[in-house]
Design a protein around this motif. Structure first.
Motif, PDB file in Angstrom:
ATOM      1  N   SER A 173      -1.667  39.046  -7.279  1.00 58.30           N
ATOM      2  CA  SER A 173      -0.308  38.970  -6.763  1.00 58.30           C
ATOM      3  C   SER A 173      -0.294  39.686  -5.418  1.00 58.30           C
ATOM      4  CB  SER A 173       0.666  39.628  -7.735  1.00 58.30           C
ATOM      5  OG  SER A 173       2.012  39.415  -7.339  1.00 58.30           O
ATOM      6  N   GLU A 174       0.780  39.509  -4.650  1.00 58.54           N
ATOM      7  CA  GLU A 174       0.818  40.138  -3.333  1.00 58.54           C
ATOM      8  C   GLU A 174       2.250  40.405  -2.902  1.00 58.54           C
ATOM      9  OE1 GLU A 174      -0.423  37.838  -0.059  1.00 58.54           O
ATOM     10  OE2 GLU A 174       0.675  36.064  -0.651  1.00 58.54           O
ATOM     11  N   ILE A 175       2.361  41.282  -1.950  1.00 63.55           N
ATOM     12  CA  ILE A 175       3.656  41.731  -1.463  1.00 63.55           C
ATOM     13  C   ILE A 175       4.444  40.578  -0.839  1.00 63.55           C
ATOM     14  CG2 ILE A 175       2.859  42.417   0.850  1.00 63.55           C
ATOM     15  CD1 ILE A 175       4.518  44.991   0.508  1.00 63.55           C
ATOM     16  N   ASN A 176       3.772  39.710  -0.106  1.00 66.81           N
ATOM     17  CA  ASN A 176       4.484  38.634   0.580  1.00 66.81           C
ATOM     18  C   ASN A 176       4.931  37.542  -0.375  1.00 66.81           C
ATOM     19  OD1 ASN A 176       4.341  39.476   3.451  1.00 66.81           O
ATOM     20  ND2 ASN A 176       2.152  39.440   3.039  1.00 66.81           N
ATOM     21  N   THR A 177       4.109  37.238  -1.382  1.00 59.11           N
ATOM     22  CA  THR A 177       4.517  36.243  -2.380  1.00 59.11           C
ATOM     23  C   THR A 177       5.824  36.659  -3.041  1.00 59.11           C
ATOM     24  OG1 THR A 177       2.282  35.458  -2.827  1.00 59.11           O
ATOM     25  CG2 THR A 177       3.903  35.198  -4.583  1.00 59.11           C
ATOM     26  N   ASN A 178       5.866  37.856  -3.572  1.00 60.29           N
ATOM     27  CA  ASN A 178       7.044  38.309  -4.302  1.00 60.29           C
ATOM     28  C   ASN A 178       8.229  38.584  -3.379  1.00 60.29           C
ATOM     29  OD1 ASN A 178       6.061  38.553  -7.209  1.00 60.29           O
ATOM     30  ND2 ASN A 178       4.455  39.587  -6.077  1.00 60.29           N
ATOM     31  N   GLY A 179       7.943  39.060  -2.171  1.00 60.23           N
ATOM     32  CA  GLY A 179       9.030  39.300  -1.225  1.00 60.23           C
ATOM     33  C   GLY A 179       9.725  38.030  -0.787  1.00 60.23           C
ATOM     34  N   VAL A 180       8.950  37.009  -0.438  1.00 52.30           N
ATOM     35  CA  VAL A 180       9.539  35.752   0.009  1.00 52.30           C
ATOM     36  C   VAL A 180      10.258  35.046  -1.142  1.00 52.30           C
ATOM     37  CG1 VAL A 180       9.006  33.450   0.912  1.00 52.30           C
ATOM     38  CG2 VAL A 180       7.985  35.475   1.970  1.00 52.30           C
ATOM     39  N   ILE A 181       9.709  35.146  -2.350  1.00 50.95           N
ATOM     40  CA  ILE A 181      10.396  34.552  -3.497  1.00 50.95           C
ATOM     41  C   ILE A 181      11.773  35.187  -3.673  1.00 50.95           C
ATOM     42  CG2 ILE A 181      10.370  34.458  -6.030  1.00 50.95           C
ATOM     43  CD1 ILE A 181       7.371  33.854  -5.846  1.00 50.95           C
ATOM     44  N   LEU A 182      11.874  36.495  -3.535  1.00 53.13           N
ATOM     45  CA  LEU A 182      13.173  37.169  -3.619  1.00 53.13           C
ATOM     46  C   LEU A 182      14.114  36.701  -2.521  1.00 53.13           C
ATOM     47  CD1 LEU A 182      11.960  40.714  -4.598  1.00 53.13           C
ATOM     48  CD2 LEU A 182      13.757  39.466  -5.803  1.00 53.13           C
ATOM     49  N   GLU A 183      13.597  36.579  -1.297  1.00 54.55           N
ATOM     50  CA  GLU A 183      14.421  36.075  -0.192  1.00 54.55           C
ATOM     51  C   GLU A 183      14.958  34.676  -0.485  1.00 54.55           C
ATOM     52  OE1 GLU A 183      13.399  36.535   4.069  1.00 54.55           O
ATOM     53  OE2 GLU A 183      11.477  37.209   3.264  1.00 54.55           O
ATOM     54  N   ALA A 184      14.076  33.800  -0.955  1.00 55.02           N
ATOM     55  CA  ALA A 184      14.463  32.414  -1.202  1.00 55.02           C
ATOM     56  C   ALA A 184      15.511  32.323  -2.304  1.00 55.02           C
ATOM     57  CB  ALA A 184      13.226  31.585  -1.559  1.00 55.02           C
ATOM     58  N   ILE A 185      15.351  33.138  -3.351  1.00 57.79           N
ATOM     59  CA  ILE A 185      16.327  33.129  -4.438  1.00 57.79           C
ATOM     60  C   ILE A 185      17.662  33.674  -3.960  1.00 57.79           C
ATOM     61  CG2 ILE A 185      16.865  34.143  -6.690  1.00 57.79           C
ATOM     62  CD1 ILE A 185      13.836  34.011  -7.295  1.00 57.79           C
ATOM     63  N   ASP A 186      17.630  34.725  -3.171  1.00 60.04           N
ATOM     64  CA  ASP A 186      18.856  35.269  -2.587  1.00 60.04           C
ATOM     65  C   ASP A 186      19.579  34.197  -1.773  1.00 60.04           C
ATOM     66  OD1 ASP A 186      20.842  36.860  -1.441  1.00 60.04           O
ATOM     67  OD2 ASP A 186      19.457  38.002  -0.186  1.00 60.04           O
ATOM     68  N   TYR A 187      18.832  33.469  -0.975  1.00 54.73           N
ATOM     69  CA  TYR A 187      19.396  32.394  -0.162  1.00 54.73           C
ATOM     70  C   TYR A 187      20.030  31.318  -1.046  1.00 54.73           C
ATOM     71  CZ  TYR A 187      19.303  28.542   3.297  1.00 54.73           C
ATOM     72  OH  TYR A 187      19.625  27.497   4.126  1.00 54.73           O
ATOM     73  N   SER A 188      19.338  30.932  -2.109  1.00 54.65           N
ATOM     74  CA  SER A 188      19.836  29.884  -2.994  1.00 54.65           C
ATOM     75  C   SER A 188      21.096  30.304  -3.735  1.00 54.65           C
ATOM     76  CB  SER A 188      18.755  29.502  -4.012  1.00 54.65           C
ATOM     77  OG  SER A 188      17.642  28.912  -3.386  1.00 54.65           O
ATOM     78  N   LEU A 189      21.131  31.540  -4.221  1.00 51.96           N
ATOM     79  CA  LEU A 189      22.238  32.000  -5.046  1.00 51.96           C
ATOM     80  C   LEU A 189      23.432  32.503  -4.242  1.00 51.96           C
ATOM     81  CD1 LEU A 189      20.361  33.832  -7.950  1.00 51.96           C
ATOM     82  CD2 LEU A 189      21.319  31.528  -7.923  1.00 51.96           C
ATOM     83  N   ASN A 190      23.264  32.640  -2.955  1.00 57.26           N
ATOM     84  CA  ASN A 190      24.361  33.110  -2.105  1.00 57.26           C
ATOM     85  C   ASN A 190      24.784  32.042  -1.096  1.00 57.26           C
ATOM     86  OD1 ASN A 190      25.119  35.975  -2.820  1.00 57.26           O
ATOM     87  ND2 ASN A 190      22.903  36.200  -2.633  1.00 57.26           N
ATOM     88  N   GLY A 191      24.857  30.812  -1.586  1.00 60.04           N
ATOM     89  CA  GLY A 191      25.455  29.733  -0.806  1.00 60.04           C
ATOM     90  C   GLY A 191      24.611  29.193   0.317  1.00 60.04           C
ATOM     91  N   GLN A 192      23.279  29.360   0.248  1.00 63.98           N
ATOM     92  CA  GLN A 192      22.365  28.893   1.282  1.00 63.98           C
ATOM     93  C   GLN A 192      22.802  29.385   2.675  1.00 63.98           C
ATOM     94  OE1 GLN A 192      22.290  24.579   0.253  1.00 63.98           O
ATOM     95  NE2 GLN A 192      20.096  24.910  -0.080  1.00 63.98           N
TER      96      GLN A 192
END
Length: 382
Positions: free
Chosen positions: A357-376
């Motif tokens: 696992s890596e810092i960028n994988t998990n960090g970007v996944i969190l960013e993408a989910i935040d974007y999706s759940l907060n109205g894109q």
């Protein structure tokens, strides 16, 4: 539109991705390591971080805070640890301090020395979002004012520094994204593309195609990180649409799910850059590495093509549809590492999980989910 079932699934994904940072910060004094895996039943980290890594951790913490995974106190504690680390370590060049190429967060003293403009550009984007998210309550501006970044931009172009020598990076595939980080803090950097709007002008589209070909492979990052963090750009969206269509076409013609980006892998060459190289006949998918030995290049061809986990979440956020649904479903099924986070991806030829696992994988996944759940809504606009 996301239904409640998908929203709940995304929150579970976010909780798993945040475990990487929670464990990493507790283990390494507030800052997660660049990569980690499970060895003999215990979590082991690679105790170094780049400026790109630190940018990802800042953005991950902001997203975790916005998603309600951590409270304000925990968020500020992690952000403060990162700012203190950035204040302690720097690279010296012509009498000024610059963000270092790499920083050790463990007992190991060895680390690579130099300066990277793309990594710094991502860090600057993250620091701007941190400053906005905290209403300027943390010493972000003072940190940046202590760097002599203007020394790295002779002629208004971005440069890397290796062994005290400058080399222009204005022509590489990360330059457009990195440039936006410098612009956010008032630095003057030349435009990367000569055409103004390839999305609406055929002449500009042809010019941009030619320039994209010259710059090398295009990949999910930084095209889609620019979209979810900053709202995108005409050139970024143009290239992203080309890449997305090419990935779908490859899947339909070969049956191989395709999602390309940069990633760490568990075997030599340990890090690869995967993307789509535009050429006169259309284009082709390629894997590049930093290493040059024949054995390493063979390993890259046979084992380094990876369905990228963070890329899947980026496409799901920025291009929702049947193909991105397939990508995220596959990652959920095969790339989860219990107690640690998401694996970097899935090896294409074997279908097995990348063993780290890596810092960028998990960090970007969190960013993408935040974007999706907060109205894109782009994070900086939010």
């Amino acid at each position: 539109t996301l239904d409640q079932k998908e929203k709940d699934a995304l929150m579970r994904d976010a909780e798993l991705a945040w475990r990487y940072f929670d464990w990493g910060a507790r283990t390494y004094g507030g800052v997660a390591p660049g990569t980690a895996d499970i060895e003999a039943g215990r979590l082991v980290g690679y105790p170094f971080v780049t400026m790109w890594d630190l940018g990802s951790q800042i953005l991950a913490a902001i997203s975790a805070n916005r998603l309600g995974l951590i409270d304000q106190r925990a968020f500020e504690a992690q952000a403060t640890s990162i700012l203190q680390l950035l204040g302690r370590y720097s690279y010296r060049y012509e009498g000024v301090r610059l963000p270092a190429l790499e920083v050790a967060i463990g007992k190991q003293a060895e680390q690579h020395s130099g300066y990277d403009s793309a990594d710094t550009g991502r860090l600057l984007i993250a620091l701007k979002q941190l400053d906005v998210h905290t209403n300027g309550s943390l010493p972000v501006k003072a940190l940046i004012q202590g760097w002599g970044l203007e020394k790295t931009m002779p002629g208004g172009e971005l440069h890397d520094i290796d062994a005290g020598r400058l080399s222009s990076t204005q022509g590489n595939s990360y330059a457009a994204y990195a440039r936006r980080g410098f612009l956010l803090w008032g630095y003057e950097v030349k435009p990367v593309f000569s055409a103004s709007d390839p999305m609406n002008d055929m002449s500009d589209a042809l010019k941009t195609l030619d320039e994209l070909q010259q710059r090398g492979r295009i990949a999910t990052e930084p095209l889609l990180t620019e979209e979810i963090e900053l709202g995108g750009s005409p050139h970024g969206r143009f290239a992203a649409d080309i890449l997305y269509a090419a990935q779908i076409e490859r899947y339909e013609s070969t049956g191989r799910m395709t999602c390309v980006s940069e990633t760490a892998i568990e075997n030599p060459p340990y890090f690869t850059y995967q993307g789509y190289q535009i050429d006169g006949a259309g284009g082709d998918f390629v894997v590049d590495t930093d290493a040059g030995s024949a054995r390493t290049q063979v390993a890259a061809r046979e084992d380094a093509f990876v369905l990228n986990a963070k890329g899947a979440y980026l496409w799901h956020a920025a291009r929702p549809g049947r193909y991105s649904d397939k990508l995220i479903s596959l990652v959920r099924d095969k790339a989860r590492i219990k107690g640690l986070g998401f694996a970097a991806g899935i090896h294409e030829t074997t279908g097995r999980q990348v063993g780290l696992s890596e810092i960028n994988t998990n960090g970007v996944i969190l960013e993408a989910i935040d974007y999706s759940l907060n109205g894109q809504t782009a994070l900086l606009q939010a």
